[in-house]
Design an enzyme around this catalytic site. Structure first.
Site, PDB file in Angstrom:
ATOM      1  N   CYS A 123       0.870  -1.174   0.000  1.00  0.00           N
ATOM      2  CA  CYS A 123       0.000   0.000   0.000  1.00  0.00           C
ATOM      3  C   CYS A 123       0.908   1.226   0.000  1.00  0.00           C
ATOM      4  O   CYS A 123       2.118   1.103  -0.245  1.00  0.00           O
ATOM      5  CB  CYS A 123      -0.983  -0.016   1.160  1.00  0.00           C
ATOM      6  SG  CYS A 123      -0.257   0.155   2.786  1.00  0.00           S
ATOM      7  N   CYS A 195      -3.987  -0.647  -2.184  1.00  0.00           N
ATOM      8  CA  CYS A 195      -4.162   0.791  -2.364  1.00  0.00           C
ATOM      9  C   CYS A 195      -4.232   1.068  -3.867  1.00  0.00           C
ATOM     10  O   CYS A 195      -3.383   0.586  -4.629  1.00  0.00           O
ATOM     11  CB  CYS A 195      -2.990   1.527  -1.720  1.00  0.00           C
ATOM     12  SG  CYS A 195      -2.863   3.262  -2.157  1.00  0.00           S
ATOM     13  N   CYS A 202       3.001   0.075  -9.203  1.00  0.00           N
ATOM     14  CA  CYS A 202       3.619  -1.151  -8.694  1.00  0.00           C
ATOM     15  C   CYS A 202       4.708  -1.633  -9.647  1.00  0.00           C
ATOM     16  O   CYS A 202       4.465  -1.808 -10.849  1.00  0.00           O
ATOM     17  CB  CYS A 202       2.562  -2.238  -8.529  1.00  0.00           C
ATOM     18  SG  CYS A 202       3.209  -3.758  -7.798  1.00  0.00           S
TER      19      CYS A 202
END
Length: 254
Positions: A123, A195, A202
């Site tokens: 997150c 999140c 990512c």
């Protein structure tokens, strides 16, 4: 002389919903990960208006919920209520015959002779959601899973997250927030983003890990304080339980 014939039960609503091919595909996609509409249209190869219609049917039955993305309010993530699906499917079997009522399956044993499954939760701040998910999965899975968490902009573990985990019998007081760069080059079987913002940035990890997204709002931004953290912990406990049923199947199949 034949006995009194029992009336045939009405068709359970879940069968009418799940029995449509497109809705069944949608349920399958959302059982793996929260998705946006454009991702579902790409996966199903169907036009957006048709996918949106069937999502609306599933939302009307409360099987699917929608939440605006915290990364871009123009986007919406759709989530499947697996627990409600289980209840309705169990009831459908029992309506046909008592012996067909489904019972929750026992937690599968980890595949023998294989290395532990590696899971990374991500997150933004690594202050609550990913920390709680890491702690819950570690306790539920034991040595069958090696679990880690990190954030794109780590801060410090939130005291309200520590309190929420204490209610689950987990001590999070010594947890440390970590930057996802600490895991660059590490191999994982699953990378789970909690999140919406961190999902957009990512990084790639070696070994082609299975990506999963759980669109869960940061409890720290909600106005009711500790109750929000308790709700988040309960949602994570449910999601982690269903995750374990998937990842502990033989050969780590997704």
């Amino acid at each position: 002389m034949p006995g009194r014939r029992e009336d045939t039960p009405a068709l359970p609503a879940i069968l009418g919903l799940a029995g449509h091919a497109i809705r069944w595909q949608l349920l399958g996609e959302l059982a793996r990960s929260d998705r946006q509409v454009h991702e579902l249209t790409a996966s199903l190869g169907q036009p957006q208006n048709l996918v949106s219609y069937h999502l609306g049917r599933l939302r009307g039955a409360r099987l699917v919920s929608a939440r605006r993305s915290s990364a871009d309010r123009r986007d919406t993530y759709y989530s499947l209520d697996l627990a409600l699906c289980g209840e309705l499917l169990a009831g459908a079997g029992g309506a046909l015959h008592p012996a067909l009522a489904l019972a929750p399956p026992a937690m599968p044993a980890p595949p023998a002779g294989l290395p532990p499954i590696r899971v990374l939760f991500l997150c933004t701040g690594n202050s609550s959601r990913s920390q709680m998910a890491e702690a819950l999965l570690r306790r539920m899975a034991g040595g069958a899973v090696q679990v880690f968490s990190a954030g794109s902009r780590p801060t410090a573990v939130n005291p309200d997250a520590v309190a929420a985990m204490a209610a689950h019998g987990i001590d999070l007081s010594a947890a440390r927030a970590k930057h996802l760069d600490e895991f660059a080059g590490h191999r994982f079987d699953y990378v789970i983003t909690l999140c919406d913002r961190v999902r957009e940035i990512c990084p790639e990890f070696p070994g082609d890990p299975q990506p999963v997204h759980w669109s869960i709002q940061d409890p720290a931004v909600l106005p009711d304080g500790r109750p929000a953290f308790r709700r988040t912990a309960s949602e994570l406990a449910e999601r982690v339980t269903f995750l374990l049923h998937r990842i502990l199947r033989p050969q780590h199949t997704a």
